[in-house]
Design an enzyme around this catalytic site. Structure first.
Site, PDB file in Angstrom:
ATOM      1  N   ASP A  72       0.844  -1.209   0.000  1.00  0.00           N
ATOM      2  CA  ASP A  72       0.000   0.000   0.000  1.00  0.00           C
ATOM      3  C   ASP A  72       0.879   1.260   0.000  1.00  0.00           C
ATOM      4  O   ASP A  72       0.371   2.378  -0.101  1.00  0.00           O
ATOM      5  CB  ASP A  72      -1.001  -0.005   1.161  1.00  0.00           C
ATOM      6  CG  ASP A  72      -0.340  -0.042   2.516  1.00  0.00           C
ATOM      7  OD1 ASP A  72       0.903  -0.200   2.584  1.00  0.00           O
ATOM      8  OD2 ASP A  72      -1.062   0.085   3.533  1.00  0.00           O
ATOM      9  N   SER A  73       2.212   1.062   0.050  1.00  0.00           N
ATOM     10  CA  SER A  73       3.128   2.185  -0.184  1.00  0.00           C
ATOM     11  C   SER A  73       2.865   2.805  -1.556  1.00  0.00           C
ATOM     12  O   SER A  73       3.322   3.908  -1.841  1.00  0.00           O
ATOM     13  CB  SER A  73       4.586   1.718  -0.091  1.00  0.00           C
ATOM     14  OG  SER A  73       4.794   0.584  -0.904  1.00  0.00           O
ATOM     15  N   ASP A 114      -1.159  -6.075  -0.267  1.00  0.00           N
ATOM     16  CA  ASP A 114      -1.536  -5.502   1.032  1.00  0.00           C
ATOM     17  C   ASP A 114      -3.039  -5.271   1.162  1.00  0.00           C
ATOM     18  O   ASP A 114      -3.679  -4.770   0.223  1.00  0.00           O
ATOM     19  CB  ASP A 114      -0.865  -4.120   1.195  1.00  0.00           C
ATOM     20  CG  ASP A 114       0.487  -4.209   1.883  1.00  0.00           C
ATOM     21  OD1 ASP A 114       0.823  -5.287   2.414  1.00  0.00           O
ATOM     22  OD2 ASP A 114       1.202  -3.191   1.871  1.00  0.00           O
ATOM     23  N   LYS A 123      -1.214  -9.369   2.891  1.00  0.00           N
ATOM     24  CA  LYS A 123      -0.470  -8.904   4.077  1.00  0.00           C
ATOM     25  C   LYS A 123      -1.345  -7.901   4.818  1.00  0.00           C
ATOM     26  O   LYS A 123      -2.022  -7.083   4.167  1.00  0.00           O
ATOM     27  CB  LYS A 123       0.854  -8.254   3.649  1.00  0.00           C
ATOM     28  CG  LYS A 123       1.617  -7.595   4.793  1.00  0.00           C
ATOM     29  CD  LYS A 123       3.065  -7.300   4.433  1.00  0.00           C
ATOM     30  CE  LYS A 123       3.280  -6.023   3.658  1.00  0.00           C
ATOM     31  NZ  LYS A 123       2.909  -4.788   4.356  1.00  0.00           N
ATOM     32  N   GLU A 141      -1.336  -5.288   8.514  1.00  0.00           N
ATOM     33  CA  GLU A 141      -0.520  -4.728   9.591  1.00  0.00           C
ATOM     34  C   GLU A 141      -1.197  -5.026  10.919  1.00  0.00           C
ATOM     35  O   GLU A 141      -2.338  -4.596  11.134  1.00  0.00           O
ATOM     36  CB  GLU A 141      -0.368  -3.213   9.394  1.00  0.00           C
ATOM     37  CG  GLU A 141       0.441  -2.879   8.157  1.00  0.00           C
ATOM     38  CD  GLU A 141       0.647  -1.380   7.954  1.00  0.00           C
ATOM     39  OE1 GLU A 141       0.344  -0.591   8.872  1.00  0.00           O
ATOM     40  OE2 GLU A 141       1.116  -1.013   6.861  1.00  0.00           O
ATOM     41  N   GLU A 161       9.185  -4.403  10.277  1.00  0.00           N
ATOM     42  CA  GLU A 161       9.646  -3.103   9.766  1.00  0.00           C
ATOM     43  C   GLU A 161      10.248  -2.262  10.884  1.00  0.00           C
ATOM     44  O   GLU A 161       9.639  -2.092  11.962  1.00  0.00           O
ATOM     45  CB  GLU A 161       8.472  -2.340   9.104  1.00  0.00           C
ATOM     46  CG  GLU A 161       8.910  -0.974   8.591  1.00  0.00           C
ATOM     47  CD  GLU A 161       7.968  -0.322   7.601  1.00  0.00           C
ATOM     48  OE1 GLU A 161       6.939  -0.925   7.250  1.00  0.00           O
ATOM     49  OE2 GLU A 161       8.283   0.815   7.197  1.00  0.00           O
TER      50      GLU A 161
HETATM   51  O1  KIV Z   1       3.575  -1.182   1.584  1.00  0.00           O
HETATM   52  C1  KIV Z   1       4.755  -1.502   1.558  1.00  0.00           C
HETATM   53  O2  KIV Z   1       5.482  -1.242   0.599  1.00  0.00           O
HETATM   54  C2  KIV Z   1       5.314  -2.201   2.710  1.00  0.00           C
HETATM   55  C3  KIV Z   1       6.792  -2.060   2.930  1.00  0.00           C
HETATM   56  C4  KIV Z   1       7.133  -2.213   4.326  1.00  0.00           C
HETATM   57  C5  KIV Z   1       7.604  -2.973   2.138  1.00  0.00           C
HETATM   58  O3  KIV Z   1       4.616  -2.799   3.445  1.00  0.00           O
END
Ligand code: KIV
Length: 284
Positions: free
Chosen positions: A44-45, A83, A113, A115, A182
């Site tokens: 999600d970056s 993400d 993924k 968080e 991270e």
């Molecule tokens: O969204 C992202 O790019 C991440 C980074 C920590 C790799 O989660």
């Protein structure tokens, strides 16, 4: 052969480091896939490096699905992990399973993924129970930037460090297939990597993680945002792109581009006829 989540787990067992890079578009993902990277993370970056937001909190499910599909089309070998964006899993376990399913069915991801540590174990458990491999992202969690008040190294004092260990043990127990760590001290990441049987992939977490991930715009010096201590520039591609764009502008303005090798030809008799019709006879 296409990598799966089991490939990452085998790499840990065989003590082979796992390589992961973020990818958001077809062209870049194809180059990465051909370079042999194990895993592509549609992070999600993308909200920051592709869409220009200040943080990742504005990213939507639709954004993630759109970019995930493009990356999945390019990934012949690499595992594609996508993400779950901010608020796509926080409100309920139902949301978590439903949106993880969307990333698989609509985004063609092979794993998701999210968080979260101990507080998100029920979500992880139910996603895993739906047969969706899930990676738990702990340590610095960028979706919590508003609560954290910035992007800072996590786990520096005893209680914070212990809490990250407890997060790692809890998400493994809940069924996470891997852990992304991270911005935590290297020795803490090394201890966690020893304590858990699932792979750890680090970003700003030192060399003892089972694998590494970087945002590709960071490792190619393409992104203007704040660069962290943990980023290494592997090639000054940003500068090279800027120079190439400037060269292009200059050549167009000086009429050096395009030249004859870039042009298509037409029979001169046809052109003579067209010129006669449109430039000469119409005037008369
Ligand atoms: O969204 C992202 O790019 C991440 C980074 C920590 C790799 O989660």
């Amino acid at each position: 052969m296409k990598n799966t989540i089991l490939t990452l787990q085998k790499h840990k067992q065989n003590k082979q480091k796992i390589t992961m890079l973020t990818a958001y578009d077809y062209t870049t993902a194809k180059l990465m896939d051909e370079s042999g990277v194990d895993c592509l993370l549609v992070g999600d970056s993308l909200g920051m490096v592709m869409l220009g937001y200040d943080s990742t909190v504005s990213v939507t499910m639709e954004d993630m699905i759109h970019h995930s599909k493009a990356v999945a089309r390019a990934a012949k070998t690499a595992l594609v992990v996508t993400d779950l964006p901010f608020m796509s899993y926080h409100a309920s376990v139902y949301d978590a399973v439903y949106n993880a399913g969307r990333l698989i069915q609509e985004g063609n991801a092979q794993a998701v993924k999210l968080e979260g540590g101990q507080a998100f174990c029920e979500h992880i458990k139910m996603i895993a129970q739906a047969s969706i491999p899930v990676i738990a992202h702990i340590g610095l969690m960028p979706q919590s930037v508003l609560a954290l008040g910035g992007y800072k190294v996590q786990g520096k004092d005893y209680h914070a460090a212990k809490n990250i260990i407890l997060d790692a043990l809890a998400v493994e127990q809940a069924g996470a297939a891997a852990i992304l760590l991270e911005c935590v001290p290297a020795d803490l990441a090394a201890l966690i990597s020893d304590l858990v049987n699932i792979p750890t992939i680090g970003i700003g977490a030192g060399h003892n993680c089972d694998g590494q991930v970087l945002v590709y715009q960071d490792m190619l010096s393409m992104y203007d945002g704040v660069s962290s201590k943990f980023v290494k520039s592997f090639a000054p591609i940003g500068e090279q792109m800027k120079q190439a764009f400037a060269d292009y502008c200059q050549e167009v303005k000086r009429q050096q581009f395009p030249d004859s090798i870039h042009e298509f030809a037409i029979d001169s008799e046809i052109m003579a006829k067209l010129k006669y019709e449109f430039l000469i006879s119409n005037k008369g």
